[in-house]
Every structure is written in C-alpha cells, then in structure tokens.
Design a protein around this motif. Structure first.
Motif, PDB file in Angstrom:
ATOM      1  N   ALA A   5       0.818  -1.205   0.000  1.00 57.35           N
ATOM      2  CA  ALA A   5       0.000   0.000   0.000  1.00 57.35           C
ATOM      3  C   ALA A   5       0.860   1.266   0.000  1.00 57.35           C
ATOM      4  N   ALA A   6       2.127   1.099   0.263  1.00 54.20           N
ATOM      5  CA  ALA A   6       3.021   2.260   0.339  1.00 54.20           C
ATOM      6  C   ALA A   6       3.731   2.465  -0.993  1.00 54.20           C
ATOM      7  N   ARG A   7       4.248   3.652  -1.181  1.00 49.63           N
ATOM      8  CA  ARG A   7       5.130   3.899  -2.314  1.00 49.63           C
ATOM      9  C   ARG A   7       6.536   3.625  -1.845  1.00 49.63           C
ATOM     10  N   GLY A   8       7.250   2.778  -2.575  1.00 53.85           N
ATOM     11  CA  GLY A   8       8.580   2.436  -2.112  1.00 53.85           C
ATOM     12  C   GLY A   8       9.547   2.217  -3.244  1.00 53.85           C
ATOM     13  N   TRP A   9      10.809   2.125  -2.884  1.00 51.02           N
ATOM     14  CA  TRP A   9      11.840   1.828  -3.861  1.00 51.02           C
ATOM     15  C   TRP A   9      12.935   1.036  -3.173  1.00 51.02           C
ATOM     16  N   LEU A  10      13.759   0.444  -4.009  1.00 53.01           N
ATOM     17  CA  LEU A  10      14.773  -0.489  -3.571  1.00 53.01           C
ATOM     18  C   LEU A  10      16.095  -0.113  -4.206  1.00 53.01           C
ATOM     19  N   VAL A  11      17.186  -0.109  -3.425  1.00 52.41           N
ATOM     20  CA  VAL A  11      18.536   0.054  -3.966  1.00 52.41           C
ATOM     21  C   VAL A  11      19.317  -1.189  -3.555  1.00 52.41           C
ATOM     22  N   VAL A  12      20.077  -1.748  -4.515  1.00 53.79           N
ATOM     23  CA  VAL A  12      20.675  -3.066  -4.320  1.00 53.79           C
ATOM     24  C   VAL A  12      22.173  -3.029  -4.562  1.00 53.79           C
ATOM     25  N   SER A  13      22.921  -3.723  -3.707  1.00 62.68           N
ATOM     26  CA  SER A  13      24.340  -3.987  -3.930  1.00 62.68           C
ATOM     27  C   SER A  13      24.508  -5.510  -3.940  1.00 62.68           C
ATOM     28  N   PRO A  14      25.692  -6.033  -4.275  1.00 62.79           N
ATOM     29  CA  PRO A  14      25.866  -7.489  -4.278  1.00 62.79           C
ATOM     30  C   PRO A  14      25.692  -8.147  -2.909  1.00 62.79           C
ATOM     31  N   SER A  15      25.891  -7.394  -1.822  1.00 63.01           N
ATOM     32  CA  SER A  15      25.837  -8.017  -0.500  1.00 63.01           C
ATOM     33  C   SER A  15      24.743  -7.468   0.419  1.00 63.01           C
ATOM     34  N   ALA A  27       6.357  11.345   5.847  1.00 60.93           N
ATOM     35  CA  ALA A  27       7.424  10.517   6.409  1.00 60.93           C
ATOM     36  C   ALA A  27       7.860   9.414   5.459  1.00 60.93           C
ATOM     37  N   SER A  28       9.174   9.233   5.364  1.00 61.50           N
ATOM     38  CA  SER A  28       9.774   8.129   4.619  1.00 61.50           C
ATOM     39  C   SER A  28      10.601   7.304   5.597  1.00 61.50           C
ATOM     40  N   TYR A  29      10.561   6.003   5.431  1.00 60.83           N
ATOM     41  CA  TYR A  29      11.289   5.088   6.296  1.00 60.83           C
ATOM     42  C   TYR A  29      12.222   4.238   5.450  1.00 60.83           C
ATOM     43  N   THR A  30      13.351   3.824   6.033  1.00 66.13           N
ATOM     44  CA  THR A  30      14.319   3.006   5.316  1.00 66.13           C
ATOM     45  C   THR A  30      14.773   1.864   6.204  1.00 66.13           C
ATOM     46  N   GLN A  31      14.928   0.680   5.596  1.00 71.01           N
ATOM     47  CA  GLN A  31      15.485  -0.486   6.264  1.00 71.01           C
ATOM     48  C   GLN A  31      16.618  -1.017   5.389  1.00 71.01           C
ATOM     49  N   ILE A  32      17.656  -1.572   6.046  1.00 69.45           N
ATOM     50  CA  ILE A  32      18.781  -2.167   5.342  1.00 69.45           C
ATOM     51  C   ILE A  32      18.817  -3.654   5.669  1.00 69.45           C
ATOM     52  N   PHE A  33      19.051  -4.466   4.639  1.00 72.14           N
ATOM     53  CA  PHE A  33      19.135  -5.916   4.800  1.00 72.14           C
ATOM     54  C   PHE A  33      20.452  -6.416   4.223  1.00 72.14           C
ATOM     55  N   ASN A  34      21.132  -7.291   4.966  1.00 75.11           N
ATOM     56  CA  ASN A  34      22.361  -7.918   4.500  1.00 75.11           C
ATOM     57  C   ASN A  34      22.037  -9.267   3.869  1.00 75.11           C
ATOM     58  N   LEU A  35      22.798  -9.624   2.835  1.00 75.27           N
ATOM     59  CA  LEU A  35      22.655 -10.911   2.166  1.00 75.27           C
ATOM     60  C   LEU A  35      23.892 -11.749   2.452  1.00 75.27           C
ATOM     61  N   SER A  36      23.691 -12.985   2.893  1.00 75.74           N
ATOM     62  CA  SER A  36      24.836 -13.862   3.129  1.00 75.74           C
ATOM     63  C   SER A  36      25.148 -14.621   1.842  1.00 75.74           C
ATOM     64  N   PRO A  37      26.360 -15.170   1.713  1.00 71.63           N
ATOM     65  CA  PRO A  37      26.676 -15.980   0.529  1.00 71.63           C
ATOM     66  C   PRO A  37      25.732 -17.177   0.354  1.00 71.63           C
ATOM     67  N   ALA A  38      25.148 -17.648   1.449  1.00 72.05           N
ATOM     68  CA  ALA A  38      24.198 -18.762   1.376  1.00 72.05           C
ATOM     69  C   ALA A  38      22.799 -18.309   0.989  1.00 72.05           C
ATOM     70  N   GLY A  39      22.600 -16.989   0.869  1.00 68.93           N
ATOM     71  CA  GLY A  39      21.299 -16.470   0.474  1.00 68.93           C
ATOM     72  C   GLY A  39      20.403 -16.052   1.620  1.00 68.93           C
ATOM     73  N   ASP A  40      20.916 -16.100   2.837  1.00 70.14           N
ATOM     74  CA  ASP A  40      20.124 -15.669   3.991  1.00 70.14           C
ATOM     75  C   ASP A  40      20.029 -14.149   4.010  1.00 70.14           C
ATOM     76  N   ILE A  41      18.896 -13.645   4.452  1.00 73.95           N
ATOM     77  CA  ILE A  41      18.656 -12.195   4.550  1.00 73.95           C
ATOM     78  C   ILE A  41      18.469 -11.838   6.017  1.00 73.95           C
ATOM     79  N   THR A  42      19.286 -10.869   6.489  1.00 71.61           N
ATOM     80  CA  THR A  42      19.139 -10.395   7.860  1.00 71.61           C
ATOM     81  C   THR A  42      19.034  -8.876   7.846  1.00 71.61           C
ATOM     82  N   GLU A  43      18.161  -8.357   8.675  1.00 66.87           N
ATOM     83  CA  GLU A  43      17.994  -6.908   8.743  1.00 66.87           C
ATOM     84  C   GLU A  43      19.042  -6.299   9.666  1.00 66.87           C
TER      85      GLU A  43
END
Length: 137
Positions: A5-15, A27-43
């Motif tokens: 329902a929100a307007r959002g966008w995504l910026v991506v790096s390899p990791s 108000a705009s909110y931002t979250q960052i997520f890390n990607l592991s080499p195994a494909g796990d995603i952690t905030e």
C-alpha cells in the motif's frame, strides 16, 4: 506486510539492499538488509537508527521536535550506502534541514556525515527533490 500500500523503492548492492517507502506525505522510512553468501537475509536494525539519532541531534538546532524522512539514495560501492535524512515541516516545526550520511553497511558504522550542500553537490547523485536553503551549512 503493509509495503504494497506504500510507495517504495529499492537500492541493491551485491551483499545488501535497502528499502525506502512512504506511508504518508510527511514521512519516509528506510530499512537495510544484508545478504549472506548462502542467500540468507538479515535486517541491520541499528545502522539507520544510529544515523537518525545523530541527525535529530543536529536538527534540534532548528526545530525542537523534528519529523524525520530517511531515504536510501544509492550504493556508492558494494558496501557504502548514501542516505539522505530531512526534517520535515509540521504544525509544530517549520524546518527544511537536510543531511546526508555515507554508511558502511558491513561494519554497521557511519563513515561520513554530509551537509545539505555536500549532499547536493555529490557527483552522479539524483537530489532533484532537495532544494538548498538560503543558509550555508
């Protein structure tokens, strides 16, 4: 859950990737997520909050209770994310204070804080929605 329902966008790096969204006009909110080499995603739950706390301390010079817009602009390289934070105007505060932050995501640290002018003048950064204030910061 409410992202559709929100307007959002995504910026991506390899990791890692960062998600920014607007839930309303103020108000705009931002979250960052890390990607592991195994494909796990952690905030990364602390880095954006750390930048916002530093920003609010600066913004309080202009407004007692600033609202906060946090926007992930782009990845500078595989690990450094450029963030813009703005104190939006409200009935309590009439401010247009903006700072930029270069975040080192893997180290979960702030590499550098940028004034509004430094943020606007960075090469290859789209800051069309930032209008410099008359005061030089």
């Amino acid at each position: 859950d409410g992202f559709e329902a929100a307007r959002g966008w995504l910026v991506v790096s390899p990791s890692a990737f960062a998600v920014t969204w607007n839930l309303n006009a103020s108000a705009s909110y931002t979250q960052i997520f890390n990607l592991s080499p195994a494909g796990d995603i952690t905030e990364n739950t602390t880095l954006v909050r750390t930048a916002e706390k530093e920003f609010v301390a600066d913004a309080k010079r202009f407004c007692r209770d600033p609202g906060v817009n946090t926007i992930a602009i782009k990845w500078i390289d595989n690990d450094r994310l450029l963030l813009s934070i703005n104190a939006w105007s409200s009935g309590v505060c009439y401010s247009n204070f903006t700072e930029g932050f270069i975040l080192k995501v893997a180290a979960s640290s702030i590499e550098r804080k940028l004034t509004e002018r430094e943020l606007i003048n960075l090469p290859a950064v789209c800051t069309w929605n930032l209008v410099p204030t008359s005061k030089s910061r």
